[in-house]
Scaffold this motif. Sequence first.
Motif, PDB file in Angstrom:
ATOM      1  N   ARG A  94       4.823 -33.939  -1.687  1.00  0.00           N
ATOM      2  CA  ARG A  94       3.882 -34.965  -1.208  1.00  0.00           C
ATOM      3  C   ARG A  94       3.097 -35.624  -2.340  1.00  0.00           C
ATOM      4  O   ARG A  94       2.494 -36.675  -2.148  1.00  0.00           O
ATOM      5  N   THR A  95       3.095 -35.025  -3.520  1.00  0.00           N
ATOM      6  CA  THR A  95       2.391 -35.615  -4.666  1.00  0.00           C
ATOM      7  C   THR A  95       3.348 -35.907  -5.823  1.00  0.00           C
ATOM      8  O   THR A  95       2.920 -36.021  -6.969  1.00  0.00           O
ATOM      9  N   PHE A  96       4.643 -36.045  -5.518  1.00  0.00           N
ATOM     10  CA  PHE A  96       5.636 -36.262  -6.571  1.00  0.00           C
ATOM     11  C   PHE A  96       5.312 -37.498  -7.405  1.00  0.00           C
ATOM     12  O   PHE A  96       5.438 -37.469  -8.634  1.00  0.00           O
ATOM     13  N   ASP A  97       4.868 -38.584  -6.770  1.00  0.00           N
ATOM     14  CA  ASP A  97       4.619 -39.820  -7.504  1.00  0.00           C
ATOM     15  C   ASP A  97       3.561 -39.636  -8.592  1.00  0.00           C
ATOM     16  O   ASP A  97       3.669 -40.207  -9.668  1.00  0.00           O
ATOM     17  N   ILE A  98       2.571 -38.812  -8.364  1.00  0.00           N
ATOM     18  CA  ILE A  98       1.551 -38.525  -9.382  1.00  0.00           C
ATOM     19  C   ILE A  98       2.075 -37.484 -10.373  1.00  0.00           C
ATOM     20  O   ILE A  98       1.957 -37.635 -11.589  1.00  0.00           O
ATOM     21  N   GLY A  99       2.663 -36.414  -9.842  1.00  0.00           N
ATOM     22  CA  GLY A  99       3.167 -35.331 -10.694  1.00  0.00           C
ATOM     23  C   GLY A  99       4.228 -35.791 -11.677  1.00  0.00           C
ATOM     24  O   GLY A  99       4.247 -35.359 -12.834  1.00  0.00           O
ATOM     25  N   TRP A 100       5.127 -36.687 -11.238  1.00  0.00           N
ATOM     26  CA  TRP A 100       6.182 -37.176 -12.111  1.00  0.00           C
ATOM     27  C   TRP A 100       5.591 -37.921 -13.309  1.00  0.00           C
ATOM     28  O   TRP A 100       6.025 -37.739 -14.445  1.00  0.00           O
ATOM     29  N   LEU A 101       4.579 -38.744 -13.069  1.00  0.00           N
ATOM     30  CA  LEU A 101       3.947 -39.486 -14.158  1.00  0.00           C
ATOM     31  C   LEU A 101       3.307 -38.530 -15.161  1.00  0.00           C
ATOM     32  O   LEU A 101       3.439 -38.705 -16.381  1.00  0.00           O
ATOM     33  N   LYS A 102       2.640 -37.513 -14.664  1.00  0.00           N
ATOM     34  CA  LYS A 102       2.015 -36.524 -15.556  1.00  0.00           C
ATOM     35  C   LYS A 102       3.089 -35.732 -16.304  1.00  0.00           C
ATOM     36  O   LYS A 102       2.932 -35.414 -17.485  1.00  0.00           O
ATOM     37  N   MET A 103       4.191 -35.425 -15.613  1.00  0.00           N
ATOM     38  CA  MET A 103       5.267 -34.683 -16.268  1.00  0.00           C
ATOM     39  C   MET A 103       5.887 -35.518 -17.387  1.00  0.00           C
ATOM     40  O   MET A 103       6.247 -34.989 -18.444  1.00  0.00           O
ATOM     41  N   LEU A 104       6.009 -36.841 -17.179  1.00  0.00           N
ATOM     42  CA  LEU A 104       6.525 -37.703 -18.245  1.00  0.00           C
ATOM     43  C   LEU A 104       5.621 -37.643 -19.476  1.00  0.00           C
ATOM     44  O   LEU A 104       6.114 -37.633 -20.608  1.00  0.00           O
ATOM     45  N   GLU A 105       4.326 -37.560 -19.260  1.00  0.00           N
ATOM     46  CA  GLU A 105       3.409 -37.424 -20.388  1.00  0.00           C
ATOM     47  C   GLU A 105       3.637 -36.097 -21.113  1.00  0.00           C
ATOM     48  O   GLU A 105       3.619 -36.045 -22.349  1.00  0.00           O
ATOM     49  N   VAL A 106       3.862 -35.023 -20.362  1.00  0.00           N
ATOM     50  CA  VAL A 106       4.136 -33.715 -20.973  1.00  0.00           C
ATOM     51  C   VAL A 106       5.449 -33.772 -21.750  1.00  0.00           C
ATOM     52  O   VAL A 106       5.544 -33.286 -22.879  1.00  0.00           O
ATOM     53  N   ILE A 107       6.477 -34.398 -21.160  1.00  0.00           N
ATOM     54  CA  ILE A 107       7.763 -34.535 -21.850  1.00  0.00           C
ATOM     55  C   ILE A 107       7.577 -35.329 -23.138  1.00  0.00           C
ATOM     56  O   ILE A 107       8.154 -34.995 -24.178  1.00  0.00           O
ATOM     57  N   GLY A 108       6.750 -36.370 -23.099  1.00  0.00           N
ATOM     58  CA  GLY A 108       6.454 -37.140 -24.302  1.00  0.00           C
ATOM     59  C   GLY A 108       5.847 -36.270 -25.385  1.00  0.00           C
ATOM     60  O   GLY A 108       6.164 -36.402 -26.572  1.00  0.00           O
ATOM     61  N   LYS A 109       4.974 -35.360 -24.991  1.00  0.00           N
ATOM     62  CA  LYS A 109       4.369 -34.435 -25.959  1.00  0.00           C
ATOM     63  C   LYS A 109       5.416 -33.458 -26.500  1.00  0.00           C
ATOM     64  O   LYS A 109       5.391 -33.107 -27.677  1.00  0.00           O
ATOM     65  N   LEU A 110       6.342 -33.023 -25.647  1.00  0.00           N
ATOM     66  CA  LEU A 110       7.442 -32.167 -26.114  1.00  0.00           C
ATOM     67  C   LEU A 110       8.300 -32.903 -27.136  1.00  0.00           C
ATOM     68  O   LEU A 110       8.759 -32.309 -28.117  1.00  0.00           O
ATOM     69  N   LEU A 111       8.526 -34.196 -26.898  1.00  0.00           N
ATOM     70  CA  LEU A 111       9.314 -34.992 -27.837  1.00  0.00           C
ATOM     71  C   LEU A 111       8.630 -35.075 -29.204  1.00  0.00           C
ATOM     72  O   LEU A 111       9.303 -35.149 -30.234  1.00  0.00           O
ATOM     73  N   GLN A 112       7.303 -35.065 -29.211  1.00  0.00           N
ATOM     74  CA  GLN A 112       6.551 -35.123 -30.463  1.00  0.00           C
ATOM     75  C   GLN A 112       6.508 -33.763 -31.177  1.00  0.00           C
ATOM     76  O   GLN A 112       6.234 -33.697 -32.370  1.00  0.00           O
ATOM     77  N   LEU A 113       6.775 -32.692 -30.446  1.00  0.00           N
ATOM     78  CA  LEU A 113       6.673 -31.331 -30.977  1.00  0.00           C
ATOM     79  C   LEU A 113       7.656 -31.072 -32.116  1.00  0.00           C
ATOM     80  O   LEU A 113       7.323 -30.462 -33.120  1.00  0.00           O
ATOM     81  N   ASN A 114       8.883 -31.528 -31.925  1.00  0.00           N
ATOM     82  CA  ASN A 114       9.914 -31.348 -32.945  1.00  0.00           C
ATOM     83  C   ASN A 114      10.970 -32.424 -32.748  1.00  0.00           C
ATOM     84  O   ASN A 114      10.848 -33.251 -31.851  1.00  0.00           O
ATOM     85  N   ASP A 115      12.020 -32.408 -33.537  1.00  0.00           N
ATOM     86  CA  ASP A 115      13.070 -33.422 -33.381  1.00  0.00           C
ATOM     87  C   ASP A 115      14.344 -32.822 -32.788  1.00  0.00           C
ATOM     88  O   ASP A 115      15.409 -33.405 -32.868  1.00  0.00           O
ATOM     89  N   LYS A 116      14.214 -31.665 -32.182  1.00  0.00           N
ATOM     90  CA  LYS A 116      15.374 -30.989 -31.601  1.00  0.00           C
ATOM     91  C   LYS A 116      15.793 -31.660 -30.292  1.00  0.00           C
ATOM     92  O   LYS A 116      15.051 -32.438 -29.705  1.00  0.00           O
ATOM     93  N   ASP A 117      16.980 -31.316 -29.836  1.00  0.00           N
ATOM     94  CA  ASP A 117      17.535 -31.900 -28.625  1.00  0.00           C
ATOM     95  C   ASP A 117      16.714 -31.520 -27.398  1.00  0.00           C
ATOM     96  O   ASP A 117      16.054 -30.469 -27.369  1.00  0.00           O
ATOM     97  N   LEU A 118      16.798 -32.383 -26.381  1.00  0.00           N
ATOM     98  CA  LEU A 118      16.064 -32.190 -25.135  1.00  0.00           C
ATOM     99  C   LEU A 118      16.868 -32.847 -24.024  1.00  0.00           C
ATOM    100  O   LEU A 118      17.540 -33.858 -24.247  1.00  0.00           O
ATOM    101  N   LEU A 119      16.810 -32.283 -22.837  1.00  0.00           N
ATOM    102  CA  LEU A 119      17.526 -32.819 -21.679  1.00  0.00           C
ATOM    103  C   LEU A 119      16.644 -32.676 -20.452  1.00  0.00           C
ATOM    104  O   LEU A 119      16.024 -31.629 -20.257  1.00  0.00           O
TER     105      LEU A 119
END
Length: 175
Positions: A94-119
Motif C-alpha cells: 500500500r506504500t510502494f509508491d513512496i517506498g520505491w522512491l526511497k529505495m532508489l535513493e538507497v540504491i544510489g548510495k550503494l552505487l556511490q559506495l564502490n564501483d563493483k557490479d550491482l543488479l
Amino acid sequence: MDFRVSVGSDLPREALRKILYDMICEVFFVELINYEVEVRDRSGAQQVSIGCTYFSLSIDLDEEEDYIKRFREMNLEDHGVDTNVPISIQFISRTFDIGWLKMLEVIGKLLQLNDKDLLVEDDTSYPLLKRIKGSLLINSNLDEYRTWYMTKENLALLNYPYEEEDFFKDSEHEK
C-alpha cells in the motif's frame, strides 16, 4: 512486493549491515526527525534485517560458500554481473509508491559506495537495472507497470549517470 538487490562487496556482512542501516537513516533523515518513519535494525547472528515503514531488507549471514558461488555464477551467466551479496527487499504494497522512491535513493548510495557490479530485480527476477564495470544500465524493455515506477524522474533519485539498454535484445537474436 519482493525485489532483490545483488551487490559486489568485499566488506564483511556486519560492516555492510551498518552501512545499509546508516544509508537508510540518511535517506529518511527528515522523516525520522518528524517521527513520520521508523527504522529498525533487527539483525542477529544469522541474518541482517533492517526495516522501516515502507520496506524491509534482509541478508542471510548463514549462506554457505557453495550457495554464494552458485549465486555468483548464475548472475554472471544470466546478467553479466559479478555480485556476491543478495539483499532481499520486501515492500509494503500500500506504500510502494513512496517506498520505491526511497529505495532508489538507497540504491544510489550503494552505487556511490564502490564501483563493483550491482543488479536490481523485481519479484519475477526481471532485471530492472545493473551496473557492470562501473557503468549503470537501465532496462529499456519494460512493460506498462514497470515503466510506471522506472520513470526518468524516479531514476534521477539514483544520482548516478546511466544509459538505457534492452537487456533482452541480444538473447532474442541468439534463439
